[in-house]
Design a protein around this motif. Sequence first.
Motif, PDB file in Angstrom:
ATOM      1  N   ASP A 124      45.382  30.389  28.134  1.00 62.97           N
ATOM      2  CA  ASP A 124      44.115  29.585  28.576  1.00 62.97           C
ATOM      3  C   ASP A 124      43.890  29.761  30.132  1.00 62.97           C
ATOM      4  O   ASP A 124      44.832  29.714  30.942  1.00 62.97           O
ATOM      5  CB  ASP A 124      44.051  28.286  27.890  1.00 62.97           C
ATOM      6  CG  ASP A 124      42.822  27.563  27.947  1.00 62.97           C
ATOM      7  OD1 ASP A 124      41.876  28.498  27.450  1.00 62.97           O
ATOM      8  OD2 ASP A 124      42.698  26.723  28.359  1.00 62.97           O
ATOM      9  N   GLN A 125      42.629  30.239  30.475  1.00 65.32           N
ATOM     10  CA  GLN A 125      42.330  30.028  31.796  1.00 65.32           C
ATOM     11  C   GLN A 125      43.024  31.572  32.736  1.00 65.32           C
ATOM     12  O   GLN A 125      42.850  31.602  33.773  1.00 65.32           O
ATOM     13  CB  GLN A 125      42.560  28.973  32.688  1.00 65.32           C
ATOM     14  CG  GLN A 125      42.090  27.745  32.119  1.00 65.32           C
ATOM     15  CD  GLN A 125      40.530  27.659  32.040  1.00 65.32           C
ATOM     16  OE1 GLN A 125      39.964  28.202  32.821  1.00 65.32           O
ATOM     17  NE2 GLN A 125      40.056  27.324  30.849  1.00 65.32           N
ATOM     18  N   ASP A 126      43.473  32.437  31.916  1.00 64.12           N
ATOM     19  CA  ASP A 126      43.704  33.755  32.588  1.00 64.12           C
ATOM     20  C   ASP A 126      42.476  34.429  33.007  1.00 64.12           C
ATOM     21  O   ASP A 126      41.541  34.187  32.553  1.00 64.12           O
ATOM     22  CB  ASP A 126      44.464  34.694  31.560  1.00 64.12           C
ATOM     23  CG  ASP A 126      45.921  34.386  31.482  1.00 64.12           C
ATOM     24  OD1 ASP A 126      46.538  33.664  32.228  1.00 64.12           O
ATOM     25  OD2 ASP A 126      46.572  35.134  30.575  1.00 64.12           O
ATOM     26  N   SER A 127      42.992  35.379  34.209  1.00 68.42           N
ATOM     27  CA  SER A 127      41.611  36.294  34.705  1.00 68.42           C
ATOM     28  C   SER A 127      42.226  37.600  34.681  1.00 68.42           C
ATOM     29  O   SER A 127      43.444  37.967  34.794  1.00 68.42           O
ATOM     30  CB  SER A 127      41.641  35.772  36.183  1.00 68.42           C
ATOM     31  OG  SER A 127      40.775  36.647  36.753  1.00 68.42           O
ATOM     32  N   VAL A 128      41.550  38.503  33.970  1.00 66.31           N
ATOM     33  CA  VAL A 128      41.571  39.753  33.743  1.00 66.31           C
ATOM     34  C   VAL A 128      40.689  40.541  34.552  1.00 66.31           C
ATOM     35  O   VAL A 128      39.416  40.445  34.185  1.00 66.31           O
ATOM     36  CB  VAL A 128      41.676  40.195  32.234  1.00 66.31           C
ATOM     37  CG1 VAL A 128      42.164  41.627  32.098  1.00 66.31           C
ATOM     38  CG2 VAL A 128      42.872  39.336  31.597  1.00 66.31           C
ATOM     39  N   LEU A 129      40.957  41.408  35.466  1.00 74.51           N
ATOM     40  CA  LEU A 129      40.002  42.478  36.062  1.00 74.51           C
ATOM     41  C   LEU A 129      40.309  43.627  35.861  1.00 74.51           C
ATOM     42  O   LEU A 129      41.325  44.247  35.997  1.00 74.51           O
ATOM     43  CB  LEU A 129      40.220  41.922  37.807  1.00 74.51           C
ATOM     44  CG  LEU A 129      39.587  42.621  38.579  1.00 74.51           C
ATOM     45  CD1 LEU A 129      38.070  42.765  38.601  1.00 74.51           C
ATOM     46  CD2 LEU A 129      40.055  42.312  40.040  1.00 74.51           C
ATOM     47  N   PHE A 130      39.323  44.442  35.704  1.00 75.53           N
ATOM     48  CA  PHE A 130      39.353  45.908  35.474  1.00 75.53           C
ATOM     49  C   PHE A 130      38.629  46.596  36.505  1.00 75.53           C
ATOM     50  O   PHE A 130      37.539  46.568  36.554  1.00 75.53           O
ATOM     51  CB  PHE A 130      38.612  46.320  34.112  1.00 75.53           C
ATOM     52  CG  PHE A 130      39.175  45.758  32.834  1.00 75.53           C
ATOM     53  CD1 PHE A 130      40.575  46.178  32.295  1.00 75.53           C
ATOM     54  CD2 PHE A 130      38.840  44.300  32.461  1.00 75.53           C
ATOM     55  CE1 PHE A 130      40.920  45.542  30.923  1.00 75.53           C
ATOM     56  CE2 PHE A 130      39.413  43.856  31.110  1.00 75.53           C
ATOM     57  CZ  PHE A 130      40.472  44.321  30.664  1.00 75.53           C
ATOM     58  N   ILE A 131      39.234  47.361  37.390  1.00 74.69           N
ATOM     59  CA  ILE A 131      38.477  48.098  38.475  1.00 74.69           C
ATOM     60  C   ILE A 131      38.708  49.717  38.112  1.00 74.69           C
ATOM     61  O   ILE A 131      39.702  50.106  37.862  1.00 74.69           O
ATOM     62  CB  ILE A 131      39.372  47.945  39.653  1.00 74.69           C
ATOM     63  CG1 ILE A 131      39.348  46.334  40.051  1.00 74.69           C
ATOM     64  CG2 ILE A 131      38.681  48.379  40.813  1.00 74.69           C
ATOM     65  CD1 ILE A 131      40.404  45.894  40.907  1.00 74.69           C
TER      66      ILE A 131
END
Length: 137
Positions: A124-131
């Motif tokens: 919960d509250q993870d951040s996943v960034l795709f660049i």
Amino acid sequence: MAAPLSVEVEFGGGAELLFDGIKKHQVTLPGQEEPWDIRNLLVWIKKNLLKERPELFIQGDSVRPGILVLINDADWELLSVSSRASSPQPLLSQLLGWNWEGSPEGLPLSSAPHQGELDYQLQDQDSVLFISTLHGG
């Protein structure tokens, strides 16, 4: 049954163009029998957020080569196979070898391409960034 998760999903480097130009998405992943992992998240993203040209984002059951993935600001390739069920260690502690559960040399255990990364269990509250690193010329 796993509880619903609130996760921030962000796209950059041009990848946001495949998602109606929207960079940040605060999503609630529904409860399901198995814990949410990156593999399941990619299926959910394809079904619920991706608006066009899936071949530019997804290849097989993973992201296409040329897309960097950061989980809580750590490159997913730095996640060791043994830390799938926990949050990634900060990059500095990984580089210095603190609490590193990889090979004896302090390097991540080898596995099939993206295998360990896809198995990371979301919290919960993870951040996943795709660049996207792919650019037209």
